[in-house]
Write an enzyme that holds these catalytic residues in place. Sequence first.
Site, PDB file in Angstrom:
ATOM      1  N   LYS A  69     119.365  91.210  78.268  1.00 48.83           N
ATOM      2  CA  LYS A  69     118.267  92.171  78.229  1.00 48.83           C
ATOM      3  C   LYS A  69     117.714  92.292  76.815  1.00 48.83           C
ATOM      4  CE  LYS A  69     120.051  94.828  82.136  1.00 48.83           C
ATOM      5  NZ  LYS A  69     120.477  96.143  82.644  1.00 48.83           N
ATOM      6  N   ARG A 101     122.506 104.005  94.066  1.00 46.16           N
ATOM      7  CA  ARG A 101     121.111 104.395  93.904  1.00 46.16           C
ATOM      8  C   ARG A 101     120.326 104.105  95.172  1.00 46.16           C
ATOM      9  NH1 ARG A 101     119.589  99.506  89.687  1.00 46.16           N
ATOM     10  NH2 ARG A 101     119.364  97.836  91.222  1.00 46.16           N
ATOM     11  N   ARG A 118     116.513 102.857  96.155  1.00 48.70           N
ATOM     12  CA  ARG A 118     115.356 102.209  95.521  1.00 48.70           C
ATOM     13  C   ARG A 118     114.257 101.996  96.553  1.00 48.70           C
ATOM     14  NH1 ARG A 118     115.812  97.114  91.494  1.00 48.70           N
ATOM     15  NH2 ARG A 118     116.307  98.887  90.149  1.00 48.70           N
ATOM     16  N   LYS A 145     126.112  98.963  92.972  1.00 46.68           N
ATOM     17  CA  LYS A 145     126.469  97.951  91.984  1.00 46.68           C
ATOM     18  C   LYS A 145     127.906  98.181  91.572  1.00 46.68           C
ATOM     19  CE  LYS A 145     123.366  96.922  88.861  1.00 46.68           C
ATOM     20  NZ  LYS A 145     122.406  97.070  87.740  1.00 46.68           N
ATOM     21  N   LYS A 164     125.959  93.259  93.417  1.00 45.50           N
ATOM     22  CA  LYS A 164     125.029  94.297  93.849  1.00 45.50           C
ATOM     23  C   LYS A 164     124.763  94.081  95.326  1.00 45.50           C
ATOM     24  CE  LYS A 164     120.582  94.092  93.035  1.00 45.50           C
ATOM     25  NZ  LYS A 164     119.274  94.103  92.341  1.00 45.50           N
ATOM     26  N   ARG A 182     106.971  96.457  87.301  1.00 39.81           N
ATOM     27  CA  ARG A 182     107.658  95.194  87.021  1.00 39.81           C
ATOM     28  C   ARG A 182     106.750  93.995  87.276  1.00 39.81           C
ATOM     29  NH1 ARG A 182     113.729  93.958  88.886  1.00 39.81           N
ATOM     30  NH2 ARG A 182     113.990  95.125  86.931  1.00 39.81           N
ATOM     31  N   GLU A 212     114.233  91.180  81.141  1.00 44.56           N
ATOM     32  CA  GLU A 212     115.504  90.673  81.669  1.00 44.56           C
ATOM     33  C   GLU A 212     115.363  89.187  81.928  1.00 44.56           C
ATOM     34  OE1 GLU A 212     118.101  92.554  84.638  1.00 44.56           O
ATOM     35  OE2 GLU A 212     116.793  94.296  84.506  1.00 44.56           O
ATOM     36  N   LYS A 237     119.098 101.470  82.103  1.00 48.14           N
ATOM     37  CA  LYS A 237     118.101 102.541  82.246  1.00 48.14           C
ATOM     38  C   LYS A 237     118.775 103.845  82.654  1.00 48.14           C
ATOM     39  CE  LYS A 237     114.656  99.142  83.847  1.00 48.14           C
ATOM     40  NZ  LYS A 237     115.512  97.973  84.103  1.00 48.14           N
TER      41      LYS A 237
END
Length: 699
Positions: A205, A269, A271, A286, A299, A366, A431, A463
Amino acid sequence: MKFGETLKSSLIKDYAYYYINYDELKYAVKKGLENNNGRWNNQLEEQFVDTLQQELDKVYSFFKLKHKEILRRVKEIESLVEKTVQASKNVTDIQDYEYFEQDFQDLEEELSDIIADVHDLNTFTRLNYIGFQKILKKHDKLTKMILKPIFQARLNANPFFKDNLDGLIVKLSKNYDLVRTKGNPVKGDSSAGGKMQNFVRQTTKYWVHPDNITELKLIILKHLPVLVFNSNKEFETEDSAISSIYFDDKKMDLYYGRLLKTEGAEAIRIRWYGGMSTETCFIERKTHREDWTGEKSVKARFPIKESKVNDFLKGSFTAKQLFEKARKDGKKSKEEIDSLERLAQEVQYRVLKDKMRPVMRTFYNRTAFQLPGDARVRISLDTELSMIREDNFDGIDRTKGNWRRMDIGVNFPFNQLPDEDIERFPYAVLEVKLQTQMGQEPPQWVREMISSHLVEAVPKFSKFIHGCSTLLPEMVSLVPFWQPQMDIDIRKPKKDATYGIISKHRLLEDGSNGGQIDEEELIGSSTNYGSVQINESHNRIEDVSNNTKNEGLLAPLIDLFQKYTKPDNSFNKVPDGTIFETAFTAPKGKKIAVPVRVEPKVYFATERTFLSWLSISLIFGATAHTLLNYGDVISLLTAGCFYLTAILTILYSSGVYVFRVISIRNKRAVRYDDQIGPRLVCGALAFSVFVSFLFRYLK
């Protein structure tokens, strides 16, 4: 460098007249004050505002003209590319094939020229916007009259600096890919490639300063097309939006687990892609795996309708019900459905058992670059990154019983939120994900890109972790290593003047190559900056306390004794020339988290070392017992010294063993090598022998 000098050195000669006349505006303020005994009146203010408005009209008019010109050129070349591709499909003769080869080459040169113009226009708008902000700030400071917030409204009414180039970049990428592949672009499922076996996936990253975002996108599209999931519809800004809701408990267990990289640490999470009206969401888990386990961090996720999320999190809608329809449809295999259902059960159980709730939302737009069906090289660039509070830890129920707050959508910059609820990240996040066979080098252009001035490596950046550490300071005592240095400017000077986007007329102005234009120099340099290497000279830390000092942000933060523990080496894959070369201090009341890798063999090594110390103690004890058999006073004194040495060795080694075990278990970054013990033992042994010889001699 002062902004006026920066403007002069950065402007493009062909655009020179249309830049903001910064020096003249600055001179007008100073001259007005000098002629009026240091006072600024309404008449001077009106004259200055009129002049400033004229500059704004000039900049905005040129921007609109140039923008329309680029759009026209893009539309024309789209038509030419389509016609050329269609005509080339019917080629049977070799001479005709060579003719189309030249056509494709000409089209590629024209596209490269358009790409350079897009970059120049973006640089033009950024410089002028900064110029207006600078002169307004200087005006307010010198005249003591507040103009900046008032004139900002005029800037917003002439938004030359707000143009979103993503749609244009998508079109350029599509056409450049067609031209580069001679009308035969790679086709396949955009999500394929992730199931490829016998590949090692490496993710790194980087931070990208806003000044470099557009240039970086234009460089990448020369090598990889923009990944579009639905090519049947016109691109919209909302299509690139990605939002995630992260869960945690009141102890912030998931935060600490991900921060310290503990074995089995999870992140849970929800998404969704696009706007708030999206019907399908994905619940993801993850899981971090240490290298010594032989497993890879994974993941996994499963889809769920937005209307069912609340019931699922409460437990009233079960995993079995979630996949009941999928079992009846028979579109997926029984094994795949069983795996997804098992995942859903585990996530639901964890959320209910630990009483987890929404804590943090991340939002960003993104731009992904990848060949469809080929995930060997995947690059994503996340812009407008924002972290937003979703918790109720301070007594405010932001979600109002829902699984996400509904007072925001994808309307960046979310001006309706209070400052304490949002962290607007100042950089874009790049990334680079590589799936290469063992020992295989990444592509040369990737190595050049990540070693260039356009990016700054920040391995293990998260993040979620950044959002929690900045927005929930009262909930966490450990912070990530990058947080204390957020105020450092990551911009760096160019390593090579030929790397990046350089327009043809700019090269001619500078006289580069003696007036000769090299196509490769226009978009991406062929200069090799070298592969990414470990910078061992920065692997130092003095302390892990409130006054933690570190030489180099990207260091593993400590040299640990290799026999016991070692830092995560992937944490330190840093190109030479990183700008983080200064000591930093942890925030008051906080400590810097130090990721330390601890393998099972470390515990055994600690036990073996302790047993070795005990063996030495037994030798000392046996020596003392043997000396007692001589029966005289001197032997008794010497035996006492050896007995004392044996006892002290046992006590010391036991204390060191306990200290090491506790430190390893807690993954503490402390010194594990023993610099005192061996010296003390040798000294005690020498003293005991000396006592024996001394009394024998005196006798």
